[in-house]
Each structure stands twice: as structure tokens, then as C-alpha cells.
Write a protein that holds these residues in place. Structure first.
Motif, PDB file in Angstrom:
ATOM      1  N   VAL A 168       0.843  -1.193   0.000  1.00 55.48           N
ATOM      2  CA  VAL A 168       0.000   0.000   0.000  1.00 55.48           C
ATOM      3  C   VAL A 168       0.884   1.250   0.000  1.00 55.48           C
ATOM      4  O   VAL A 168       0.587   2.250  -0.679  1.00 55.48           O
ATOM      5  CB  VAL A 168      -0.948  -0.006   1.210  1.00 55.48           C
ATOM      6  CG1 VAL A 168      -1.753   1.287   1.274  1.00 55.48           C
ATOM      7  CG2 VAL A 168      -1.893  -1.207   1.144  1.00 55.48           C
ATOM      8  N   ILE A 169       1.977   1.197   0.763  1.00 53.88           N
ATOM      9  CA  ILE A 169       2.911   2.334   0.781  1.00 53.88           C
ATOM     10  C   ILE A 169       3.528   2.525  -0.600  1.00 53.88           C
ATOM     11  O   ILE A 169       3.723   3.666  -1.055  1.00 53.88           O
ATOM     12  CB  ILE A 169       3.997   2.096   1.848  1.00 53.88           C
ATOM     13  CG1 ILE A 169       3.359   1.953   3.230  1.00 53.88           C
ATOM     14  CG2 ILE A 169       5.006   3.237   1.850  1.00 53.88           C
ATOM     15  CD1 ILE A 169       4.330   1.575   4.330  1.00 53.88           C
ATOM     16  N   ILE A 170       3.838   1.429  -1.277  1.00 57.50           N
ATOM     17  CA  ILE A 170       4.345   1.537  -2.650  1.00 57.50           C
ATOM     18  C   ILE A 170       3.285   2.174  -3.555  1.00 57.50           C
ATOM     19  O   ILE A 170       3.606   2.993  -4.429  1.00 57.50           O
ATOM     20  CB  ILE A 170       4.755   0.149  -3.177  1.00 57.50           C
ATOM     21  CG1 ILE A 170       5.896  -0.423  -2.334  1.00 57.50           C
ATOM     22  CG2 ILE A 170       5.162   0.220  -4.645  1.00 57.50           C
ATOM     23  CD1 ILE A 170       6.320  -1.821  -2.734  1.00 57.50           C
ATOM     24  N   SER A 171       2.014   1.821  -3.348  1.00 56.87           N
ATOM     25  CA  SER A 171       0.952   2.414  -4.170  1.00 56.87           C
ATOM     26  C   SER A 171       0.830   3.913  -3.903  1.00 56.87           C
ATOM     27  O   SER A 171       0.566   4.689  -4.832  1.00 56.87           O
ATOM     28  CB  SER A 171      -0.375   1.708  -3.899  1.00 56.87           C
ATOM     29  OG  SER A 171      -0.855   1.967  -2.596  1.00 56.87           O
ATOM     30  N   VAL A 238      -6.515   1.783  -7.898  1.00 58.43           N
ATOM     31  CA  VAL A 238      -5.808   1.555  -9.159  1.00 58.43           C
ATOM     32  C   VAL A 238      -4.306   1.444  -8.915  1.00 58.43           C
ATOM     33  O   VAL A 238      -3.628   0.559  -9.466  1.00 58.43           O
ATOM     34  CB  VAL A 238      -6.119   2.680 -10.162  1.00 58.43           C
ATOM     35  CG1 VAL A 238      -5.230   2.564 -11.403  1.00 58.43           C
ATOM     36  CG2 VAL A 238      -7.585   2.656 -10.554  1.00 58.43           C
ATOM     37  N   CYS A 239      -3.774   2.333  -8.086  1.00 56.72           N
ATOM     38  CA  CYS A 239      -2.336   2.294  -7.786  1.00 56.72           C
ATOM     39  C   CYS A 239      -1.955   0.995  -7.084  1.00 56.72           C
ATOM     40  O   CYS A 239      -0.879   0.432  -7.337  1.00 56.72           O
ATOM     41  CB  CYS A 239      -1.944   3.495  -6.924  1.00 56.72           C
ATOM     42  SG  CYS A 239      -2.022   5.087  -7.780  1.00 56.72           S
ATOM     43  N   LEU A 240      -2.829   0.512  -6.188  1.00 55.85           N
ATOM     44  CA  LEU A 240      -2.549  -0.751  -5.498  1.00 55.85           C
ATOM     45  C   LEU A 240      -2.555  -1.911  -6.491  1.00 55.85           C
ATOM     46  O   LEU A 240      -1.711  -2.822  -6.392  1.00 55.85           O
ATOM     47  CB  LEU A 240      -3.582  -0.987  -4.399  1.00 55.85           C
ATOM     48  CG  LEU A 240      -3.379  -2.251  -3.544  1.00 55.85           C
ATOM     49  CD1 LEU A 240      -2.070  -2.178  -2.771  1.00 55.85           C
ATOM     50  CD2 LEU A 240      -4.549  -2.447  -2.584  1.00 55.85           C
ATOM     51  N   LEU A 241      -3.477  -1.890  -7.437  1.00 54.96           N
ATOM     52  CA  LEU A 241      -3.514  -2.932  -8.468  1.00 54.96           C
ATOM     53  C   LEU A 241      -2.230  -2.917  -9.295  1.00 54.96           C
ATOM     54  O   LEU A 241      -1.659  -3.978  -9.600  1.00 54.96           O
ATOM     55  CB  LEU A 241      -4.729  -2.720  -9.367  1.00 54.96           C
ATOM     56  CG  LEU A 241      -4.890  -3.705 -10.532  1.00 54.96           C
ATOM     57  CD1 LEU A 241      -5.050  -5.127 -10.014  1.00 54.96           C
ATOM     58  CD2 LEU A 241      -6.080  -3.306 -11.401  1.00 54.96           C
ATOM     59  N   VAL A 242      -1.751  -1.727  -9.640  1.00 54.58           N
ATOM     60  CA  VAL A 242      -0.498  -1.611 -10.401  1.00 54.58           C
ATOM     61  C   VAL A 242       0.670  -2.142  -9.567  1.00 54.58           C
ATOM     62  O   VAL A 242       1.540  -2.863 -10.082  1.00 54.58           O
ATOM     63  CB  VAL A 242      -0.254  -0.146 -10.810  1.00 54.58           C
ATOM     64  CG1 VAL A 242       1.136   0.016 -11.426  1.00 54.58           C
ATOM     65  CG2 VAL A 242      -1.325   0.325 -11.783  1.00 54.58           C
ATOM     66  N   GLY A 509      -6.032  -6.349   0.515  1.00 55.11           N
ATOM     67  CA  GLY A 509      -5.463  -5.007   0.571  1.00 55.11           C
ATOM     68  C   GLY A 509      -6.453  -3.897   0.281  1.00 55.11           C
ATOM     69  O   GLY A 509      -6.158  -2.717   0.560  1.00 55.11           O
ATOM     70  N   LEU A 510      -7.625  -4.231  -0.261  1.00 56.97           N
ATOM     71  CA  LEU A 510      -8.645  -3.205  -0.469  1.00 56.97           C
ATOM     72  C   LEU A 510      -9.062  -2.567   0.846  1.00 56.97           C
ATOM     73  O   LEU A 510      -9.561  -1.435   0.870  1.00 56.97           O
ATOM     74  CB  LEU A 510      -9.863  -3.813  -1.173  1.00 56.97           C
ATOM     75  CG  LEU A 510      -9.625  -4.321  -2.602  1.00 56.97           C
ATOM     76  CD1 LEU A 510     -10.889  -4.965  -3.152  1.00 56.97           C
ATOM     77  CD2 LEU A 510      -9.166  -3.184  -3.508  1.00 56.97           C
ATOM     78  N   LEU A 511      -8.835  -3.280   1.949  1.00 54.41           N
ATOM     79  CA  LEU A 511      -9.100  -2.713   3.274  1.00 54.41           C
ATOM     80  C   LEU A 511      -8.288  -1.443   3.501  1.00 54.41           C
ATOM     81  O   LEU A 511      -8.745  -0.505   4.174  1.00 54.41           O
ATOM     82  CB  LEU A 511      -8.754  -3.758   4.346  1.00 54.41           C
ATOM     83  CG  LEU A 511      -8.799  -3.316   5.814  1.00 54.41           C
ATOM     84  CD1 LEU A 511     -10.248  -3.130   6.264  1.00 54.41           C
ATOM     85  CD2 LEU A 511      -8.106  -4.355   6.701  1.00 54.41           C
ATOM     86  N   PHE A 512      -7.090  -1.374   2.917  1.00 58.01           N
ATOM     87  CA  PHE A 512      -6.170  -0.272   3.170  1.00 58.01           C
ATOM     88  C   PHE A 512      -6.350   0.905   2.218  1.00 58.01           C
ATOM     89  O   PHE A 512      -5.690   1.931   2.385  1.00 58.01           O
ATOM     90  CB  PHE A 512      -4.719  -0.770   3.083  1.00 58.01           C
ATOM     91  CG  PHE A 512      -4.407  -1.895   4.018  1.00 58.01           C
ATOM     92  CD1 PHE A 512      -4.179  -1.656   5.357  1.00 58.01           C
ATOM     93  CD2 PHE A 512      -4.354  -3.201   3.559  1.00 58.01           C
ATOM     94  CE1 PHE A 512      -3.892  -2.695   6.226  1.00 58.01           C
ATOM     95  CE2 PHE A 512      -4.065  -4.244   4.417  1.00 58.01           C
ATOM     96  CZ  PHE A 512      -3.845  -4.001   5.759  1.00 58.01           C
ATOM     97  N   VAL A 513      -7.186   0.761   1.207  1.00 59.34           N
ATOM     98  CA  VAL A 513      -7.377   1.866   0.266  1.00 59.34           C
ATOM     99  C   VAL A 513      -8.779   2.444   0.367  1.00 59.34           C
ATOM    100  O   VAL A 513      -9.211   3.180  -0.524  1.00 59.34           O
ATOM    101  CB  VAL A 513      -7.080   1.426  -1.190  1.00 59.34           C
ATOM    102  CG1 VAL A 513      -5.608   1.164  -1.382  1.00 59.34           C
ATOM    103  CG2 VAL A 513      -7.894   0.195  -1.575  1.00 59.34           C
ATOM    104  N   GLN A 514      -9.490   2.111   1.424  1.00 61.30           N
ATOM    105  CA  GLN A 514     -10.713   2.855   1.711  1.00 61.30           C
ATOM    106  C   GLN A 514     -10.315   4.142   2.437  1.00 61.30           C
ATOM    107  O   GLN A 514      -9.133   4.375   2.720  1.00 61.30           O
ATOM    108  CB  GLN A 514     -11.670   2.012   2.550  1.00 61.30           C
ATOM    109  CG  GLN A 514     -11.088   1.514   3.854  1.00 61.30           C
ATOM    110  CD  GLN A 514     -12.063   0.673   4.643  1.00 61.30           C
ATOM    111  OE1 GLN A 514     -13.264   0.810   4.493  1.00 61.30           O
ATOM    112  NE2 GLN A 514     -11.546  -0.191   5.501  1.00 61.30           N
TER     113      GLN A 514
END
Length: 732
Positions: A168-171, A238-242, A509-514
Motif C-alpha cells: 500500500v505504501i508503494i501504491s 488503481v495504484c494498489l492494483l499496479v 489489501g482493499l481494506l487499506f485503500v478505503q
């Protein structure tokens, strides 16, 4: 020998020579069959289970051929992989903060001491066991002691937890990287709101700062508390998916693909750090930051908290307990000098931290001077207005704008005068004392400083590309700490496991991008790794020093390295390091219990951070993270202690056989010395210093009941061998 035995000796010698000729004539013919040979392992010498002869091979290959275990293309590639794993974001945004907080230059003293007492010995230990046994963390600790096999599973669980939030930090870095191709940078100034009658600055931004507002509102769109989910942030999703796609593509072929990526991901951050250092040293005020950084505060060194934080930083800086170190070293040649590697990587890690600290505080020194000049200019205008209103002549020389004149004007002011005039205390030292760690340093303080750089978009692109590379290097080691043990243990295809792991991690990881995701990142960072990893490393140390046996381990190291390691490591592994780790574990546990679980929440209405306590369900999640990470250790121990699972299940690593050789076998007690076997030679290896006690040849090719068994209950391997390259010779 009695003279009357010469005839017997001559006959025996003739038989031996004839046996040698037979074996030599059959060596080439048997070579291919031997490469495909399997080790027959059976509990209690009973029905054996045919295990793969080659590491990384699949169980069910239709052609019966096994793949050879992958290996690094070069020593440089391996060193870069270990450096990339150990050197991560913590070197850039945690070490400088701890250095500034805990005595400046004086902090380097306890850090170096603990690096020698804890860091290098434990790093050497993990490198050695991985290289010796040539397995991931699960296989290594199953081999050392089947009842401690849970250590490897615990490492995998911790790696998975860390990978969830680390990517997530990378995203976040990818998002800032994508936004850096603008002039001016989007976080340079506060946005304006226009209505029919007026234009005004967004209140939340006006109360804080442009970079702070951009981080919390534009990037994260953060909620006021962890209980307010707020839905997904689509840009970060989107950034997390990348980010997960990059990790998956780099890891899908194992070290063959990730090893090549390391050349860029490990070396590029150093290029950026040196460029930043040179650029920062040319800026006004950079020397103020470096001077502040390394001004020692020796009295702080006497505080126990400083040593505890230094030990924790050493522990996490080298990636101990994750399993990534063991996984990477398992692909090494068996005679690789892992002691040299341990010292080299540890020192590179330390000097990288110092280099990053120089860069950070040179930039922060420049930023402090910029803010100090703004403060002086604002205060000077207010002071001049006050003096003019009180009859001071406009032509007075002190009323010309300069920093020196400002200090002369205000040198006799009292605290009440400053408050009455609404003046802020302008001090470079005060600005430097506000140094922050973590995301606050990277996404707020550093981004603000870069807005004042000439060609700021270029430096922003370089900085966030560096963060992405630092993060990816650590992610590769973390994911390898998950994949390698599972592949070695369950013989699944690496491609399928890699894709499955990345898809599962992205879904969780979607938990971390809400909108409340940043609070969950803080929760996982604080509770999913610290205590579990300390427990894992303590068990690793105890397993080697006290269960396997430190003397036996030293013999293995001598056989593997070609020399006996310094006696220093003997006392470190057996006494000093376990004691220090237990002290660190107790102090960390006390700190966590005395401090109620809390997090820093951004309150939109007040435009500031506020410390809030986790709700009851949040405390349950914190405790569950710790328990889930350490649970495999007692579970595996209990299952094998009560014989619910055979201790041979996974207890012995599969063995890779390259090429056979003729050996010299030692005579058994009671046997005539004249019946000693063949003098062995190896085309590529020196004779083993500890030959096997008895090795037999298979009498049949199908592994049926007519197979001879060795005295230790294991089956013969179909060819005379004393040294099995991928398996330690120590009899466990």
C-alpha cells in the motif's frame, strides 16, 4: 599386521581393484539414472515414501524428471537481492527520525554496538542455515527439529501481513510519482474556492499547509476515524492494483526474473540519494540541518528507551525473522562464504541509513531556512508597523528589512511582547526539532521542501521513483519468504502460487485503500510484526544453539565455509544474543501493554492530527494479529508432540543429487581394517570431513522390498556417496 595375513591382503586388494574397475566402467552409464534417483525415506524404516530428488521439482511429473533447484546467476545478483531486501523505506524515513530523536550523532554508538551484538550474528545465522539446508524457512526449521516446524509457518504469516500493508505504501508512492509530472507541483499551493462573490482558500488547507492538505485530502481523502470506512478511494485502488501487478510479474519466475530486476531496484536508490545529497548541499541552510543532526546529546544515551529503539531498528533493518534472508540464501552454492555476505550486507545497510540521514537533514535544513525567512519577514513587518505607530522615525536604520535588524529589534522583547504583537518565535532549531518520521516525512515534509527546489518536478519524480524501488526491493524478499517455503514444502507450481498469492493479497489489501485505510496501515505496522518477529527470531536462535547444538552447527559451518568461524559467534549465539532478544521482547511487551492501542487521526474540521484510541473491535483485531502470527508455533509443536502428525512428515528435506562419486568408507567397529572400502575421489569436491557411517546400493530399481536399508533406517540411494551437496551431513 601379522605376516601370515599377506596372502589374504593380496586377495582382498585384487577384489577391491576389480570392484573399482566395475564401478568406473558403469559410472557413465549410471550417471543419467543417478541424476533421477530418489531418496527413500520411511518413518521407523518402514514403508518409504519416494520424495523428489531435485529441489523445486514437482511431485507428479509424468516424465519422472525433476528440475534442478534454481541458482543465482552471479554473486553480485545475490548481494543486490539481499541489500534490496534489507535496505527499505525504514532506512529513509525511520532511521533519520530515531537519530534526531535519540541524541543525534550519539545515537550511532548504541546502534553500532547492537548491530555487532544482535544484527550481524543473527543475519549470519539465517544466511548459514538457508545455504546449508537449501530450503525456505518451513523446510529449514522442520529439518532442524520437526516440533519447531511452526517457526517457518509463523514467518510466512508475518511476511503475508507485512506484504499486505507494505505494498500500500508503494501504491502511495506510485500515486505521487504519477502526479509529479506537473509544473508547478499540485501540492505547492492551497487550492482556491470560487463562488459568485469571492474567492477564498480552502479552510482545511489554510489551517494546515498545502502539502499536508494534499496528503490527507487529495491523496488519501481520509476519514475522521477508523470506524468511518467511507468507501474505496478509486485512485489508490488503481495504484494498489499496479503495485501488485509489478510484484507478481517480477516474482512469477522466481529468482530468474526477480534477480534481474534487482540490478535496477537495488542500485537506482543509491543514484538518487547521491544526486539529492549533492543538490541539497548546494542549497542554503543544508549545513544547518546536518550540523543539527550530528550534534551529539550524550546524556540521552543513558536512557534505556534509546537502546530499545536502536535494537528494534537493527532488528527490522536487516529483515530478520521474515524468512526472506533464508529463502534468498537457499539458492546459493553450498561453499559460498556467507560470513562475508553477512558482514558486507549489514555494513551496506548501516551506511545506507547514514547516507539517507545526511540527505534528509540537508533537505530539512534548507526547508527550515525557507520557513525561518518567511517567519522573519512576517514578524518584521508587524514589528515595523508597531514601531511606526509609536513614533519611531521611518528613516531609522533598524527599519530596513534584514534578519540581523530583526534580531536587533526584538532582542529586548519579552515573551509578553511577542504575544501582544502576535509574533511567532522564529528559530531554525525549532523547525529542525519538528522532524517527523514515516509517511509524514516522505509525503509532507520532503514534498514541501522539494516545492522550493529549482526544477522541482524533476526532483519529485526522482524521489518517488526511489521510494518505489526501495519498496519493491523489500517486497521481493518478503514475497520470496512466502513462496519459497510453500513451494519447497507442498511442491506447487511457482507461477500458480505467485499469482494466487498476489490476487489474494490485493483483495485483502482493499481494506487499506478505503478512506480509513491509513489507520489500518498504522495498526498492522504496530501489531502484526513487532512481537511475532521477536518471538520467531528467539526461537530460531534457541533452535540452533540449544536444540540442534552449537558445536554441531560450528562443524557444519567449518565444512561449508572451509574455515571455523570466529569464537565470538559461539558465545553470541549461545548466550549473549538470546539474552538481549529476551530483554527486547520483554520491554516491547511492557511498552505495548502500558500504552493503550491508539492511532493518529486527521480531523478535517480542525485540520490537525489527534490521538484516538482504537474501538473495542479494533483492540480485538490488534490482539488477533499477534496471535495469528505466533499461533503456528504451538500448534505444530502440539500436533507433533502428541503424534497427531508424524514427526517425519516434512521433517527431512528432500535431497538434490547432482553427480555420483566413489567414496572411501570408514570401517565399522569389529571389522578387519583390510576390508576397508574404496579410496574415493571427487572431480569437483574435496572429500567430506565427516563420511557417512554406512551407505548401500539399491538391489532393485523399483524400490521394492528387496532394497537394502542402511543402519539408521533410511534407504540406500542407489550409488555410493559420502557427501550429499544439498543436505547437511549432521545426523538429526
Amino acid at each position: 599386521m601379522p605376516k601370515n595375513s599377506k596372502a589374504v591382503k593380496r586377495e582382498l586388494d585384487d577384489d577391491v581393484q576389480e570392484s573399482v574397475k566395475d564401478l568406473l566402467s558403469n559410472e557413465d552409464a549410471c550417471d543419467e539414472a543417478f541424476k533421477k534417483s530418489s531418496l527413500m525415506v520411511g518413518a521407523d524404516g518402514g514403508d518409504g515414501k519416494r520424495r523428489d530428488a531435485e529441489d523445486g521439482g514437482s511431485d507428479g511429473g509424468s516424465d519422472g524428471e525433476e528440475e534442478e533447484r534454481p541458482a543465482w546467476n552471479s554473486k553480485l545478483q545475490y548481494i543486490l537481492a539481499q541489500v534490496g531486501f534489507s535496505v527499505g523505506l525504514g532506512n529513509v524515513w525511520r532511521f533519520p527520525y530515531l537519530c534526531q530523536k535519540n541524541g543525534g550523532g550519539a545515537y550511532l554508538v548504541p546502534y553500532l554496538i547492537l548491530l555487532v551484538l544482535i544484527g550481524i550474528p543473527l543475519f549470519f545465522l539465517e544466511l548459514a542455515v538457508g545455504q546449508r539446508i537449501r530450503r525456505g524457512s518451513i523446510g529449514v526449521w522442520n529439518y532442524i527439529s520437526p516440533r519447531l516446524g511452526g517457526i517457518g509457518f509463523a514467518s510466512c504469516v508475518v511476511c503475508f501481513f507485512v506484504a499486505l500493508y507494505y505494498n500500500v505504501i508503494i501504491s502511495w508512492s506510485l500515486f505521487y510519482f504519477s502526479q509529479s509530472f506537473q509544473q508547478p507541483l499540485p501540492w505547492r499551493e492551497c487550492p482556491l474556492v470560487k463562488n459568485k462573490t469571492s474567492t477564498y482558500v480552502v479552510p482545511e488547507c489554510e489551517k494546515s499547509s498545502a502539502t499536508t492538505f494534499y496528503w490527507y485530502r487529495e491523496a488519501l481523502d481520509i476519514s475522521n476515524s477508523i470506524s468511518e470506512g467511507g468507501g474505496l478511494n478509486w485512485r489508490m485502488t488503481v495504484c494498489l492494483l499496479v503495485a501488485w501487478s509489478m510484484v507478481c510479474l517480477a516474482m512469477i519466475k522466481g529468482i530468474q526474473s526477480s534477480g534481474k530486476v534487482m540490478y535496477f531496484s537495488s542500485l537506482f536508490p543509491y543514484l538518487v540519494l547521491f544526486c539529492f545529497l549533492i543538490r541539497a548541499l548546494l542549497l542554503k541552510g543544508s549545513t544547518d540541518g546536518i550540523r543539527h543532526m550530528f550534534t551529539p546529546k550524550l546524556e540521552i544515551m543513558l536512557e534505556a528507551k534509546v537502546w530499545r529503539e536502536a535494537a528494534t531498528q537493527v532488528f527490522f533493518a536487516l529483515g530478520l525473522g521474515f524468512g526472506g534472508v533464508i529463502a534468498f540464501s537457499s539458492y546459493n552454492k553450498r561453499d559460498n562464504n556467507c560470513h562475508f555476505d553477512a558482514v558486507l550486507v549489514s555494513l551496506i545497510n548501516f551506511f545506507t541509513s547514514v547516507l539517507a540521514t545526511l540527505v534528509v537533514f540537508a533537505v530539512l535544513g534548507f526547508k527550515a531556512n525557507i520557513l525561518n525567512d518567511k517567519c522573519i519577514a512576517l514578524n518584521f513587518n508587524r514589528t515595523v508597523t508597531y514601531l511606526l505607530e509609536n513614533g519611531t522615525s521611518p528613516s531609522h536604520p533598524l527599519l530596513s528589512a534584514s534578519a540581523d535588524n530583526y534580531h536587533k529589534l526584538t532582542e529586548n522583547f519579552t515573551q509578553s511582547d511577542f504575544q501582544r504583537l502576535g509574533l511567532d518565535p522564529c528559530s531554525i532549531e525549532d523547525e529542525l526539532n519538528k522532524a517527523v518520521q514515516g509517511t509524514g516525512l516522505a509525503f509532507i515534509a520532503f514534498t514541501e521542501a522539494m516545492t522550493h527546489f529549482p526544477a522541482s518536478p524533476f526532483w519529485s519524480v526522482m524521489f518517488f521513483l526511489m521510494l518505489v524501488n526501495l519498496g519493491l526491493g523489500s517486497m521481493f524478499g518478503t514475497i520470496e519468504g512466502i513462496l519459497t517455503p510453500l513451494i519447497d514444502t507442498f511442491k506447487v507450481r511457482k507461477e500458480l502460487l505467485t499469482v494466487g498469492c498476489c490476487v489474494l493479497a490485493f483483495s485483502i489489501g482493499l481494506l487499506f485503500v478505503q478512506r480509513s485505510g491509513n489507520y489500518f496501515v498504522a495498526m498492522f505496522d504496530d501489531y502484526s510484526a513487532t512481537l511475532p518477529l521477536l518471538i520467531v527470531v528467539i526461537l530460531e536462535n534457541v533452535a540452533i544453539a540449544w536444540i540442534y547444538g552449537i558445536d554441531k552447527f560450528f562443524e557444519d559451518l567449518k565444512d561449508m565455509l572451509g574455515f571455523t568461524p570466529y569464537r565470538f559467534y559461539y558465545y553470541m549465539w549461545k548466550y549473549i544474543t538470546p539474552i538481549l532478544l529476551l530483554v527486547l521482547l520483554c520491554s516491547s511487551f511492557i511498552q505495548l501493554t502500558r500504552t493503550p492501542p491508539s492511532y493518529s487521526a486527521w480531523i478535517e474540521e480542525e485540520a490537525r492530527e489527534l490521538t484516538l484510541y482504537f474501538p473495542p473491535w479494533g483492540i480485538v483485531v490488534c490482539i488477533s494479529l499477534v496471535l495469528m502470527a505466533v499461533l503456528p508455533v504451538p500448534v505444530v509443536f502440539g500436533l507433533r508432540y502428541f503424534h497427531l502428525i508424524s514427526e517425519d512428515a516434512g521433517g527431512r528435506s528432500t535431497v538434490s543429487y547432482k553427480k555420483g562419486r566413489i567414496i572411501k568408507e570408514t570401517a565399522q567397529p569389529g571389522e578387519d581394517d583390510d576390508a576397508s572400502l574404496i579410496q574415493g575421489r571427487s572431480p569437483s569436491e574435496a572429500p567430506s570431513p565427516r563420511p557417512a557411517s554406512s551407505i548401500y546400493r539399491k538391489q532393485s530399481s523399483n524400490g521394492g522390498p528387496d532394497v537394502d536399508t542402511a543402519p539408521n533406517g533410511r534407504y540406500g540411494i542407489g550409488y555410493l556417496m559420502a557427501d550429499m551437496p544439498d543436505m547437511p551431513e549432521s545426523d538429526l
